[in-house]
Design a protein around this motif. Structure first.
Motif, short mmCIF file in Angstrom:
data_model
loop_
_atom_site.label_atom_id
_atom_site.label_comp_id
_atom_site.label_asym_id
_atom_site.label_seq_id
_atom_site.Cartn_x
_atom_site.Cartn_y
_atom_site.Cartn_z
N ASN A 24 0.85 -1.19 0.00
CA ASN A 24 0.00 0.00 0.00
C ASN A 24 0.89 1.25 0.00
O ASN A 24 1.41 1.66 1.04
N GLN A 26 0.10 4.42 -0.65
CA GLN A 26 -0.49 5.62 -0.06
C GLN A 26 -0.18 5.73 1.43
O GLN A 26 0.25 6.79 1.91
N CYS A 68 -4.56 5.81 8.38
CA CYS A 68 -3.90 4.68 7.72
C CYS A 68 -4.68 3.38 7.94
O CYS A 68 -4.86 2.59 7.01
N LYS A 71 -7.58 2.99 5.69
CA LYS A 71 -7.27 2.81 4.27
C LYS A 71 -6.74 1.41 3.93
O LYS A 71 -6.51 1.11 2.77
#
Length: 208
Positions: A24, A26, A68, A71
């Motif tokens: 991930n 991002q 976080c 997500k």
């Protein structure tokens, strides 16, 4: 040498989070960008000269951590890499002990005091070896209990660290306060390594 080791541990923790969350970008980029800000402020001794600013950094870290977690998708998680994050707790605890010997943190923040976090690191290593050798998953009941204990141990030392820092709320270690975490690169412990460890525990529990 200790500073270099700590920087490597911080980068390794972020790498393990990247692999453990299914790459991930991002989430890891956000944490890395936050560390650039924290690193700059601690390297220029802003936190050391104005300790009251550090709680604001912690608040920012909490907000980023919650974001976080929201997500991350459980179906993309890699348990072995997430457990690897907890193995980092072993060298981190050794670094903390050296900081105690250097009179930068109090004894109560080490494994010779009231910090039992190294036990979670050692047990994480045992869990990884079990999964590798036995080729099967860990009992859900045991794994859930392990994660909860890990969260409790980590929360305990976080509270001790905060109450040992040179802040108006300081309650412990007046003779040898927690000053290291206001300095570079050790400021990355409460703003990067600790949040990632929390994220790992939470995601492992969500995966169950």
């Amino acid at each position: 040498m200790l500073q270099t080791t700590f920087i490597i541990l911080t980068l390794l923790t972020m790498f393990l989070l990247y692999r453990g969350t299914g790459k991930n970008k991002q989430v890891v980029f956000l944490i890395f960008f936050w560390q650039l800000i924290i690193g700059f402020l601690s390297f220029t001794e802003v936190f050391k000269n104005t300790p009251l600013l550090f709680p604001l950094a912690i608040v920012g870290t909490i907000i980023i951590t919650v974001f976080c977690v929201s997500k991350l998708a459980t179906e993309k998680l890699n348990t072995d890499y997430l457990l690897g994050i907890h193995m980092i707790r072993i060298p981190v605890e050794l670094c903390l002990y050296q900081l105690f010997l250097d009179a930068q943190i109090p004894k109560i923040m080490t494994f010779s005091g009231y910090n039992f976090d190294i036990l979670i690191g050692i047990s994480a290593l045992a869990l990884v070896l079990y999964r590798f050798l036995k080729k099967k998953d860990i009992s859900k009941r045991y794994f859930k209990t392990w994660n909860i204990i890990g969260i409790l141990f980590l929360s305990s030392i976080v509270i001790i660290a905060i109450l040992s820092a040179p802040l108006p709320i300081q309650q412990f270690a007046f003779d040898q306060p927690n000053i290291a975490l206001l300095e570079f690169p050790y400021s990355m412990l409460p703003t990067c390594i600790v949040p990632i460890v929390f994220i790992s525990h939470i995601m492992l529990l969500k995966k169950l």
